[in-house]
Scaffold this active site. Structure first.
Site, PDB file in Angstrom:
ATOM      1  N   ASP A   9      57.371  43.921  62.467  1.00  0.00           N
ATOM      2  CA  ASP A   9      58.530  44.275  63.457  1.00  0.00           C
ATOM      3  C   ASP A   9      59.869  43.903  63.861  1.00  0.00           C
ATOM      4  OD1 ASP A   9      59.785  46.810  65.500  1.00  0.00           O
ATOM      5  OD2 ASP A   9      57.978  47.565  65.847  1.00  0.00           O
ATOM      6  N   ILE A  13      58.769  43.019  70.204  1.00  0.00           N
ATOM      7  CA  ILE A  13      58.334  43.443  72.095  1.00  0.00           C
ATOM      8  C   ILE A  13      59.384  44.396  72.118  1.00  0.00           C
ATOM      9  CG2 ILE A  13      57.535  43.000  74.315  1.00  0.00           C
ATOM     10  CD1 ILE A  13      55.333  41.827  72.119  1.00  0.00           C
ATOM     11  N   HIS A  14      58.588  46.038  71.838  1.00  0.00           N
ATOM     12  CA  HIS A  14      60.174  46.971  72.741  1.00  0.00           C
ATOM     13  C   HIS A  14      59.088  47.967  73.476  1.00  0.00           C
ATOM     14  CE1 HIS A  14      58.923  49.600  69.019  1.00  0.00           C
ATOM     15  NE2 HIS A  14      59.275  48.307  68.599  1.00  0.00           N
ATOM     16  N   GLY A  15      59.326  49.104  73.853  1.00  0.00           N
ATOM     17  CA  GLY A  15      58.874  50.154  74.739  1.00  0.00           C
ATOM     18  C   GLY A  15      57.963  50.943  73.349  1.00  0.00           C
TER      19      GLY A  15
END
Length: 157
Positions: A9, A13-15
């Protein structure tokens, strides 16, 4: 086996990762493995702010990740590995790190990549890398969020 899932990805790091995938994987440690990001202290600090409460986070380069895995640093933890490129996962596999499954979330449609799904575009090298990972017995599927149906990447590349 410490690695419970590896995700390619480009946002790392994301929601969606810290909310939906945290609940799905129940990981105790989030490990961002990226040679460039690991050198950016400001970016690392902002990523650490988003980690789920009660979990650990490592943001390290590939060599340090391999060293730490080989050293047994994560043997008692459930580790969710996050990388930008599938080539990083090949380096881990080459080092003997066991990866049970690869989830592909977002690879941006840039730099001449060909779109293969709503959120995933790949170039020729990434196609080769995913095929190599699969050849080593590690299934790769596209799945943006846990409730989406998994799509075997082989069907799209």
């Amino acid at each position: 086996m410490p690695v419970i899932l590896a995700r390619v990805d480009q946002r790392l790091i994301h929601g969606i990762v810290v909310n939906q995938w945290a609940a799905e994987t129940k990981a105790g440690r989030y490990m961002v493995i990226d040679d460039e990001v690991s050198q950016d202290e400001a970016l690392k600090a902002s990523m650490r702010l988003s980690k789920p409460a009660g979990t650990g986070m490592s943001i390290i380069n590939t060599d340090k990740a391999i060293h730490n895995f080989r050293n047994g640093n994560y043997d008692s933890q459930k580790v969710f590995v996050l990388v930008k490129e599938p080539s990083t996962l090949i380096q881990l596999l080459d080092a003997g790190i066991k990866i049970p499954k690869v989830n592909v979330g977002i690879i941006f449609d840039e730099d001449g990549r060909k779109n293969i799904s709503k959120f995933v575009s790949v170039n020729e090298q990434e196609v080769k890398d995913f095929k190599e990972i699969e050849k080593r017995g590690v299934p790769c599927s596209i799945q943006y969020v846990p409730n989406d149906q998994e799509v075997d990447i082989k069907k799209l590349i």
